[in-house]
Design an enzyme around this catalytic site. Structure first.
Site, PDB file in Angstrom:
ATOM      1  CD  GLU A 236     -25.209 -10.633  20.175  1.00  0.00           C
ATOM      2  OE1 GLU A 236     -25.420 -10.659  18.899  1.00  0.00           O
ATOM      3  OE2 GLU A 236     -25.125  -9.731  20.735  1.00  0.00           O
TER       4      GLU A 236
ATOM      5  CD  GLU B  55     -21.431  -7.771  21.848  1.00  0.00           C
ATOM      6  OE1 GLU B  55     -22.037  -7.179  21.231  1.00  0.00           O
ATOM      7  OE2 GLU B  55     -20.755  -8.781  21.501  1.00  0.00           O
TER       8      GLU B  55
END
Ligand SMILES: [Zn+2]
Length: 693
Positions: free
Chosen positions: A165, A318
């Site tokens: 991320e 995810e």
């Protein structure tokens, strides 16, 4: 001749819809029996891939230059033995304490307070490294290179999971130097920079490059350039990571997990340098009656991710198999929702569904975040059974892998346009200028009708679409305007709204009236002023009888109302109130073989439903099914050119019936034939297959 259209598997020679997720054995090295148990349970959950090592740096390099790969060797061997693949991470998302303490320069410098004071961050947390620091780049290249060299030939290595991320920004002296160099390359001279940043205002003229900071938020041109620079610099850091692993593993695909429409990075810049897009998705689905509205937003994000690489399928890297620990409410997923959420991702082009996380840790910041294996430590939980069910379903859906999402409708989504509008003082509060909210309102009209929709980058080829929508596309440069004009000339229908084509690349307002950049002539209108209404102001727009778009009725307008003069356009609707009563609110102008529609006011979704409900059939845009779709049901299709798969998902807790229309179909999960009418349970989800030829 076969007309089959199919993307290759992400991992060469591993043709599966991916199912698995983040696995953190480094948290359990002190309890080897737990790791034994993990590999007993993973096949039961239908796992075929694990993301390993995302935050494992301290276990890979516990002291500077001392590398300990033994535990990872064991895990990689186990992964290979189980017939699975590893999305092996580079560990840059969290730096070891020893490194952070020895080399303070790698710690991010962040604006605090009003943004005017800079502070070096302490050691701790994650995602807080400097992207420019030579020391950090050296350390990252060293660990990445060692990982790549060691596992280059390992049968478990499926792909590289770069960092985690990517996000945030750093204002240290290295980053500021890089920003100044980037500006020098872009503008050449300070005169050009000062003009672009409108430096005469408030005496903000810069007389030496060293004076440039990135904290004066009153300089809106600088803010826009800073965001572009941060995207550039983050991508530069990512490419540095990629180079280190490609040296030893040129054939192994690289990806990094993105976060939907995350507003601080232009993901289209990163997207050009990875082999596949990966996305993290955390809807907070509980049991609300309007759950489908959030589902629409999640669909929008999936379509953004698929659009980043021009329609290439992505990986859902995810999601939570249960609740999230950071949301305001950690609601449990009701029975059926996990399966539906997974199928929604596949419906929008996901090539698999992966979770954060496999096993809940006993401690740490995410010990209460959802996981496949809960603290109880076995497979006898509702969540584990849900996950295993999804694994089994993905096996049945294998023929869908590599298929495409074909859309006749596209919505333009541009980070630059979002930033330009966000970093402008007015009109009104920033919350009124949220492009994504407005775009998603338009998007939901297609979502509800079962019409596949692409969310596209501003540089995407437009000619394959019948309808292109540009909601609040605030920044439009001359090149973009020319492409929109060409699209309409060649027969396309373009819909644009208020607050579009107001500024160009430097965030300077276009001269010559709105919509600017030459679009005034295309739309045949001039928006002279824009009224920003309070909640107490009433406004209504009324469709003119017999208008060529087929729009009927009166609708509430609010927030923004353009005061439009028609200059050759047909007036479709007018305002009913205020001093601009009877002035045009919606117009359409024929141009070449196509038409350009302007929506001058913000409305509620009832208007957008009526508007697109009238327009879509006129343009020959067909929904996935010919019958009625009840509210809350998503219908989307994927195809390989020969077979079409129709995903039908009920985001309501009550049973609903979808009229599918004529045709022979089969339920891919149960194998049963399905007729013209499909009864879905509350939170029920079905995938239908029908052969086209
Ligand atoms: Zn820095």
């Amino acid at each position: 001749m076969s007309t089959k259209k199919q993307w290759k598997p992400v991992i060469q020679g591993f043709d599966h819809l991916l199912h698995g997720g983040d696995y953190n054995p480094d948290q359990w090295l002190h309890e080897p029996q737990v790791i034994e148990e993990d590999f007993r349970l993973m096949p039961m959950a239908g796992y075929n891939i694990v993301s390993i090592g995302i935050f494992s740096w301290v276990h890979l390099e516990p002291e500077e230059g001392k590398y300990t790969f033994g535990w990872l060797d064991d895990i990689m061997d186990r992964v290979a033995k189980a017939g699975m693949k590893a999305a092996l991470a580079t560990p840059s998302g969290a730096k070891p304490v020893w490194m952070s303490e020895k080399y303070p320069e790698i710690r991010r410098v962040t604006p605090t307070g009003e943004g005017l004071y800079l502070l070096r961050e302490p050691t701790g947390f994650r995602h807080n490294h400097c992207f420019t620091s030579p020391v950090y780049r050296d350390k990252v290249a060293a660990i990445n290179g060692r990982l790549a060299k060691r596992y280059a030939k390992h049968p478990a290595l499926g792909m590289w999971h770069l960092s985690n991320e990517y996000g945030g920004e750093c204002h240290c002296s290295y980053c500021l130097e890089a920003f100044r160099a980037w500006l020098k390359r872009k503008y050449g001279t300070l005169d050009a920079l000062n003009l672009a940043w409108w430096g005469s205002f408030w005496s903000h003229t810069i007389t030496d490059w060293s004076q440039i900071q990135a904290t004066d938020w009153s300089v809106d041109g600088m803010k826009l350039d800073w965001r572009r620079f941060v995207s550039h610099q983050t991508t530069d850091f990512m490419r540095h990571e990629i180079a280190a692993v490609r040296k030893y593993t040129p054939q192994v695909p690289v990806t990094t997990n993105m976060m939907g429409t995350y507003h601080r990075l232009d993901y289209s810049v990163l997207a050009d340098h990875v082999d596949v897009i990966a996305n993290d998705s955390y809807p907070n689905y509980g049991d609300q009656e309007d759950l489908w509205r959030q589902a629409g937003w999640i669909s929008f994000n999936h379509d953004v991710e698929r659009g980043l690489r021009h329609g290439q399928p992505f990986i859902q890297m995810e999601c939570s198999p249960s609740s999230t620990n950071w949301a305001q409410y950690s609601q449990l997923k009701r029975p059926g929702i996990h399966r539906m959420e997974a199928l929604a991702a596949v419906a929008h082009g996901a090539e698999g569904v992966m979770y954060f996380q496999w096993r809940k840790g006993l401690g740490g910041a995410e010990k209460h975040h959802g996981a496949v294996v809960d603290h109880v430590g076995n497979a006898e939980t509702r969540v584990f059974h849900d996950v295993a069910e999804v694994g089994a379903i993905l096996n049945k859906l294998q023929p869908v892998r590599g298929s495409i999402v074909e859309s006749e409708v596209a919505i333009i989504h541009d980070w630059n346009a979002r930033w330009a509008l966000e970093f402008t003082a007015g009109p009104g509060a920033p919350s009124d200028r949220n492009c994504c909210d407005v775009s998603c309102s338009h998007y939901r009209s297609f979502w509800k009708r079962g019409i596949n929709t692409d969310i596209i980058r501003p540089d995407e080829e437009l000619s394959r679409y019948k309808l292109v929508v540009a909601p609040m596309l605030y920044l439009v440069n001359e090149g973009m305007a020319a492409r929109l004009r060409m699209f309409v000339e060649n027969g396309g229908t373009l819909v644009m709204t208020y607050l579009s084509a107001v500024v160009g690349d430097t965030n300077h307002c276009h001269r010559g009236g709105w919509p600017g950049a030459g679009l005034r002539e295309l739309f045949g209108i001039w928006a002279e002023e824009m009224d920003h209404l309070t909640e107490k102001d009433a406004q209504t727009i009324k469709a003119r009888v017999g208008n060529s778009l087929g729009l009927k009725g009166a609708f509430k307008a609010h927030t923004f109302c353009d005061l439009i003069h028609e200059e050759g356009a047909e007036v479709v609707a007018t305002y009913a109130n205020q001093f601009y009563k009877d002035m045009p609110a919606i117009t359409v102008k024929k141009h070449g073989k196509g038409q350009a529609v302007y929506i001058g006011a913000k409305t509620d979704e009832d208007f957008l439903d009526a508007f697109y409900g009238a327009l879509a059939p006129k343009l020959g845009i067909h929904p996935a099914v010919s019958g009625k779709i009840p509210e809350g049901v998503l219908v989307r299709t994927r195809t390989d050119g020969e077979t079409t798969w129709t995903f039908v998902l009920n985001f309501r807790r009550t049973p609903q019936t979808v009229e599918l229309g004529k045709g022979r179909r089969r339920d891919m999960i149960t194998g049963k034939a399905v007729g013209e009418s499909l009864r879905l349970q509350g939170y029920g989800s079905v995938v239908l297959t029908s052969r086209e030829r």
